[in-house]
Enzyme design. Structure first.
Site, PDB file in Angstrom:
ATOM      1  N   HIS A   1      -5.770   5.338  -1.428  1.00 30.39           N
ATOM      2  CA  HIS A   1      -6.223   6.358  -0.480  1.00 30.39           C
ATOM      3  C   HIS A   1      -5.510   7.675  -0.817  1.00 30.39           C
ATOM      4  CE1 HIS A   1      -6.125   8.552   3.348  1.00 30.39           C
ATOM      5  NE2 HIS A   1      -7.277   7.952   3.602  1.00 30.39           N
TER       6      HIS A   1
ATOM      7  N   VAL B   1      -3.635   9.854   0.574  1.00 31.76           N
ATOM      8  CA  VAL B   1      -2.239  10.152   0.932  1.00 31.76           C
ATOM      9  C   VAL B   1      -1.238   9.250   0.200  1.00 31.76           C
ATOM     10  CG1 VAL B   1      -2.666  11.148   3.220  1.00 31.76           C
ATOM     11  CG2 VAL B   1      -2.252   8.684   3.021  1.00 31.76           C
ATOM     12  N   LYS B   2      -1.741   8.258  -0.533  1.00 29.37           N
ATOM     13  CA  LYS B   2      -0.844   7.324  -1.221  1.00 29.37           C
ATOM     14  C   LYS B   2      -0.335   7.939  -2.532  1.00 29.37           C
ATOM     15  CE  LYS B   2      -1.430   4.010   1.858  1.00 29.37           C
ATOM     16  NZ  LYS B   2      -2.429   4.510   2.796  1.00 29.37           N
ATOM     17  N   HIS B   3       0.424   7.138  -3.314  1.00 32.57           N
ATOM     18  CA  HIS B   3       1.080   7.721  -4.501  1.00 32.57           C
ATOM     19  C   HIS B   3       0.093   8.200  -5.549  1.00 32.57           C
ATOM     20  CE1 HIS B   3       4.304   5.365  -2.652  1.00 32.57           C
ATOM     21  NE2 HIS B   3       5.017   6.396  -3.014  1.00 32.57           N
TER      22      HIS B   3
ATOM     23  N   CYS C   1       0.828  -1.215   0.000  1.00 31.81           N
ATOM     24  CA  CYS C   1       0.000   0.000   0.000  1.00 31.81           C
ATOM     25  C   CYS C   1       0.859   1.260   0.000  1.00 31.81           C
ATOM     26  CB  CYS C   1      -0.946  -0.016   1.199  1.00 31.81           C
ATOM     27  SG  CYS C   1      -2.254  -1.231   1.005  1.00 31.81           S
TER      28      CYS C   1
END
Ligand SMILES: Cc1ncc(COP(=O)(O)O)c(C=O)c1O
Length: 424
Positions: free
Chosen positions: A213, A215-217, A187
């Protein structure tokens, strides 16, 4: 994956506004992580909203195919969150009562909860104090005849030592005479590499999980995917994503209901063969994911540039420790975690977080070790002392802001504040 042939415009400063009860802005804070959405993303979503199909549809298949192209995985099953992806991966690995699954304590609770959803028992193996990833030696100590799977978590973007983990698992499979699945929780690691393989390629595992989500890449609002090279797992995952149902004529089991007397498939027929969920991702989210994926390499470049600036500024400061990077990995840096020697700095973490807020930015703790969570202590008898390296890490860690749209002013503000506090 298509190349970007348009100029990406960065928005102005991105801040969190802390409001009082009447909506008046009290302070502006830059977050520790956030998404970047541009006009192209918005148009991609609008296009789907104007179309006939807004739930799972052709964009989902396109997104899955783009994820396979990017990671070199054979199959992708996109779902509505990383947590759902972990859940159906555990289901596909047949985790059930009496089974143990080894995972890291330094992760988000979802990496362990997915095992509990299936009736299994998460077992926490301590981390390597250098990389903060699960230690292969600790996995070897915990693996036993009840172990059904291992879920290594590529913390902050840096891959676990997958080759060694795979060797340990193969040895245990021989010893105990049953399959032990490897499910990578990636993740944090879309775009990272391990020994020249893209994370997601499933070279060292049965399945790989990603989260989208914000905040992910890349983001789809909420979303996730399971990647695999196994046709059999792909079929199971696809069914678990949607109620355990199939409509594929060649997979039908109740032939009396499915086919006419002339052996033609009944056009209305669908068949529930197992118990699944509604974990489908929408066409709207998949369109956003496709558009975001085009920008991934730009996001990675930006993240790396910020990490380089942080590393240069913080190197040599005695009261902190910067992230250690393995030569065998190329991390896409989801997080920038600093270990602070709070005693040497003469303050505690809550005080430091408050000081950083006053300077204008938010920080976060990744993570409270999962074995110290109330739920796990109460239901699985875990406690302090189970994973000393993870506990030691937890006492010192703090993630500072890292996201592609941080501007020079933001980066300098963070550097100045960290250097100031660490030099006191
Ligand atoms: C390591 C890890 N695993 C699993 C998840 C769960 O992903 P999601 O939030 O998409 O359900 C997260 C998300 O924070 C995560 O960081």
């Amino acid at each position: 994956m298509g190349k970007i042939n348009r100029k990406i415009k960065f928005p102005g400063k991105q801040v969190l506004k802390k409001l009082n009860t009447r909506g008046k802005i009290l302070e502006k804070l830059i977050p520790y992580g956030r998404q970047f959405i541009d006009e192209h993303d918005i148009q991609a979503v609008i296009e789907v909203l104007r179309s006939d199909l807004i739930t799972q549809g052709p964009k989902t298949a396109e997104f899955e195919s783009a994820l396979c192209d990017f990671t070199n995985a054979g199959f992708a099953v996109a779902v509505n969150s990383g947590t759902s992806a972990l859940h159906i991966a555990c289901m596909a690995a047949n985790i059930g009562e009496g089974d143990e699954v080894i995972t890291s304590p330094i992760t988000f609770v979802a990496s362990a909860n997915c095992v509990v959803y299936c009736g299994g028992k998460p077992v926490f193996a301590d981390i390597d104090p250098k990389t903060y990833n699960i230690s292969p030696e600790e996995i070897e100590k915990k693996i036993n005849k009840r172990t059904k799977a291992v879920i290594p978590v590529h913390f902050a973007g840096q891959s676990c030592d997958m080759e060694t983990i795979q060797q340990i698992v193969k040895k245990a499979e021989k010893k105990y005479g049953h399959k032990i699945f490897i499910i990578e929780d990636a993740c944090h690691a879309l775009g990272s590499q391990y020994k020249k393989n893209k994370v997601g390629s499933c070279v060292f595992s049965d399945m790989v999980i990603m989260s989208f989500h914000p905040v992910k890449h890349i983001t789809t609002g909420e979303g996730g995917v399971v990647l695999t090279n196994s046709n059999e797992l792909n079929k199971k995952l696809t069914m678990f994503r949607s109620h355990g149902i199939t409509s594929e004529p060649e997979e039908i089991l109740s032939r009396d209901l499915a086919f006419t007397s002339l052996n033609n498939p009944n056009p209305w027929y669908y068949e529930q063969q197992t118990l699944g969920y509604n974990y489908r991702i929408t066409n709207i989210q998949a369109a956003l994911g496709l558009s975001q994926l085009e920008k991934l390499s730009m996001f990675s470049t930006q993240r790396r540039a910020i990490v380089d600036k942080y590393n240069t500024a913080f190197k040599g400061l005695e009261s902190l420790q910067i992230p250690f990077e393995l030569e065998s990995c190329n991390s896409n840096f989801h997080l920038y975690v600093i270990l602070f020697d709070f005693a040497a700095m003469g303050l505690d973490r809550a005080q430091l977080m408050l000081l950083f807020r006053e300077k204008g930015f938010n920080t976060q703790v990744h993570y409270i070790p999962v074995h110290l969570q109330y739920y796990y202590r109460k239901n699985f008898n875990t406690d302090w002392g189970d994973c000393p390296n993870a506990e030691d890490y937890y006492k010192k860690c703090l993630s500072i802001p890292l996201y592609p749209t941080m501007d020079q002013e933001d980066i300098e503000m963070v550097i100045k504040a960290v250097v100031h506090q660490a030099s006191q």
